[in-house]
Design an enzyme around this catalytic site. Sequence first.
Site, PDB file in Angstrom:
ATOM      1  N   LYS A   1      34.291  32.237 -53.979  1.00  0.00           N
ATOM      2  CA  LYS A   1      35.087  32.311 -52.762  1.00  0.00           C
ATOM      3  C   LYS A   1      35.027  33.717 -52.173  1.00  0.00           C
ATOM      4  O   LYS A   1      34.813  34.687 -52.912  1.00  0.00           O
ATOM      5  CB  LYS A   1      36.561  32.001 -53.091  1.00  0.00           C
ATOM      6  CG  LYS A   1      36.849  30.557 -53.400  1.00  0.00           C
ATOM      7  CD  LYS A   1      38.334  30.354 -53.679  1.00  0.00           C
ATOM      8  CE  LYS A   1      38.647  28.904 -53.990  1.00  0.00           C
ATOM      9  NZ  LYS A   1      38.440  28.001 -52.851  1.00  0.00           N
TER      10      LYS A   1
ATOM     11  N   ARG B   1      38.499  18.095 -58.235  1.00  0.00           N
ATOM     12  CA  ARG B   1      38.167  16.669 -58.388  1.00  0.00           C
ATOM     13  C   ARG B   1      37.454  16.419 -59.710  1.00  0.00           C
ATOM     14  O   ARG B   1      37.521  15.323 -60.262  1.00  0.00           O
ATOM     15  CB  ARG B   1      37.342  16.209 -57.174  1.00  0.00           C
ATOM     16  CG  ARG B   1      36.045  16.941 -57.006  1.00  0.00           C
ATOM     17  CD  ARG B   1      35.473  16.815 -55.599  1.00  0.00           C
ATOM     18  NE  ARG B   1      36.134  17.694 -54.630  1.00  0.00           N
ATOM     19  CZ  ARG B   1      35.826  17.765 -53.352  1.00  0.00           C
ATOM     20  NH1 ARG B   1      34.863  16.990 -52.860  1.00  0.00           N
ATOM     21  NH2 ARG B   1      36.458  18.581 -52.543  1.00  0.00           N
TER      22      ARG B   1
HETATM   23  N1  BES Z   1      41.746  25.044 -54.678  1.00  0.00           N
HETATM   24  C1  BES Z   1      40.828  24.843 -53.614  1.00  0.00           C
HETATM   25  C2  BES Z   1      41.500  24.253 -52.378  1.00  0.00           C
HETATM   26  C3  BES Z   1      42.271  25.195 -51.519  1.00  0.00           C
HETATM   27  C4  BES Z   1      41.624  26.168 -50.777  1.00  0.00           C
HETATM   28  C5  BES Z   1      43.617  25.066 -51.406  1.00  0.00           C
HETATM   29  C6  BES Z   1      42.365  27.015 -49.961  1.00  0.00           C
HETATM   30  C7  BES Z   1      44.351  25.891 -50.568  1.00  0.00           C
HETATM   31  C8  BES Z   1      43.716  26.870 -49.857  1.00  0.00           C
HETATM   32  C9  BES Z   1      39.730  23.874 -54.030  1.00  0.00           C
HETATM   33  O1  BES Z   1      39.347  23.953 -55.360  1.00  0.00           O
HETATM   34  C10 BES Z   1      38.543  24.216 -53.216  1.00  0.00           C
HETATM   35  O2  BES Z   1      38.020  25.278 -53.383  1.00  0.00           O
HETATM   36  N2  BES Z   1      38.114  23.291 -52.346  1.00  0.00           N
HETATM   37  C11 BES Z   1      37.022  23.516 -51.504  1.00  0.00           C
HETATM   38  C12 BES Z   1      36.217  22.257 -51.460  1.00  0.00           C
HETATM   39  C13 BES Z   1      34.876  22.424 -50.784  1.00  0.00           C
HETATM   40  C14 BES Z   1      33.965  23.280 -51.629  1.00  0.00           C
HETATM   41  C15 BES Z   1      34.262  21.049 -50.572  1.00  0.00           C
HETATM   42  C16 BES Z   1      37.560  23.880 -50.119  1.00  0.00           C
HETATM   43  O3  BES Z   1      38.575  23.319 -49.700  1.00  0.00           O
HETATM   44  O4  BES Z   1      36.986  24.771 -49.496  1.00  0.00           O
HETATM   45 MN    MN Z   2      37.851  25.413 -55.683  1.00  0.00          MN
END
Ligand code: BES
Ligand code: MN
Length: 490
Positions: free
Chosen positions: A270, A344
């Site tokens: 990230k 997931r």
């Molecule tokens: N924990 C995150 C989701 C999230 C991101 C919650 C920002 C709140 C704020 C999750 O594990 C994630 O990183 N999801 C990705 C999925 C994507 C790679 C398809 C996302 O939401 O960017």
């Molecule tokens: Mn994630």
Amino acid sequence: MDFRHQPTTVAGVASVDADALLVVVVGNRPPDDLPAALTKALQAVVKQGDLALDGGRCLYFGHVAGVKAPRVAFAVAADASPRAVKSALAQGLAQLKGLGGKQLAVWVAGAGALTESHAEALATAGGDAVYLYRHTKPSAGPGSKLSRATLLCTRANEAAVAYGLKRGAAIVAGVTLAREVANRPGNHCTPTQLAEHAEELARTMKLKVEVLGRKEIEKLGMGAFLAVAQGSDEPPRFIVLRYAGAGADDAPVVLVGKGITFDTGGISIKPAAEMDEMKFDMGGAASVLGTLRAVAQLKARVNLIGLIPTCENMPSGRAVKPGDVVTSLSGKTVEILNTDAEGRLILCDALAYAERFKPRVVIDIATLTGACVVALGHHRSGLFTPHDALAEALARAGDAALDPCWRMPVDAEYDEALKSNFADMANVGPRAGGAITAAMFLKRFTDKLRWAHLDIAGTAWRSGAQKGATGRPVGLLTHYVLAQAEGGNA
Ligand code: BES
Ligand code: MN
Ligand code: ZN
């Protein structure tokens, strides 16, 4: 904070023995059910232009002549709904919580009959107002002196108010636990420490708890969960908590909470901005602990099981890589195209594990997608399920708890995004509809279940100056489980 009720007459409000009196004024004119001394004070400040009778306004007085309590605050509610009354209570509590008083009395004027929901709203507003995070901040100070809130009511409303306060107090205990656990930083809430919280909860509430370590998780065959965990030096845990409030042959409600104690994204790392907030990525797990706490405190006649897969999502030489294919507990293979879609992966194995309990319903709760925040913002959690009656029951529970959710689609068309040339499915689809494809991925593991998914990415915590966990959706889940205990089937 302790919550009580006390039947009184209108005139009796002026002579109530308390350190502070909070008067909620409903509507835009002075209500009839105020003692003369308070009516006089209210009319004076309205006339002076110091307090407009508009929802959200609030005014603190020291002493009011003719009122026994040495401090009085008026808070205005736009209408008599529990939602409006709760927001007025929150305003009033914000004024009063920092003062010297310990015992607060509350009178809601102009609302007509108080209901269970109004009483619950006082408890949850009180719990929210006095919670203070201090585990890693010794300078946070001693916190509010307020230790008791007494809701003044009439004899006719007494039973409803008493039950609402009892339910509210249990929800507050659950929400407070969820907030505290979720607020702890990643280095103070590792998967091992999260499991210790579960064990502690099991001790205090007399629940059964099992904590599986890496070897046992391997033996079960949770290849998707382990793929996420493999990049971290912290060992994963799989937590199973059981509350038995009904007969052994009564099918349980199973709650599955995402327990990523820190989400760096893994190899699909990230960006740095706000990455600290990914310590809240175990908000689903925290809400499962909190709901078990609330339901056990209420001794609800229901069997409730909490499942928490918990690990860190880290990049390392051992971390799972984009393109890797893993075999989940269900036997289905997954091509991991993006290691940041890890929630997931840990949930699909927990959903497959849930089958063995022959549950009446399985609800997973997860801070799953940024896309859900884009879709719904920070007010409503995303609700995904193919079962209409279940959707309605969860939506109703959310409304009743003032912890609302909103149903999102799970049409088969969205599933196509998950096709892979190298495995039974990919773990991500395109950006568009990201919250839905995440739900479609989970749905592939629920053929044998009545299942719903709550995406709490937008509701589990607040950012900015008020940064911190909210404890949502403990209220929604507690209401839903109580409805099951009371014979609801949806
Ligand atoms: N924990 C995150 C989701 C999230 C991101 C919650 C920002 C709140 C704020 C999750 O594990 C994630 O990183 N999801 C990705 C999925 C994507 C790679 C398809 C996302 O939401 O960017
Ligand atoms: Mn994630
Ligand atoms: Zn995550």
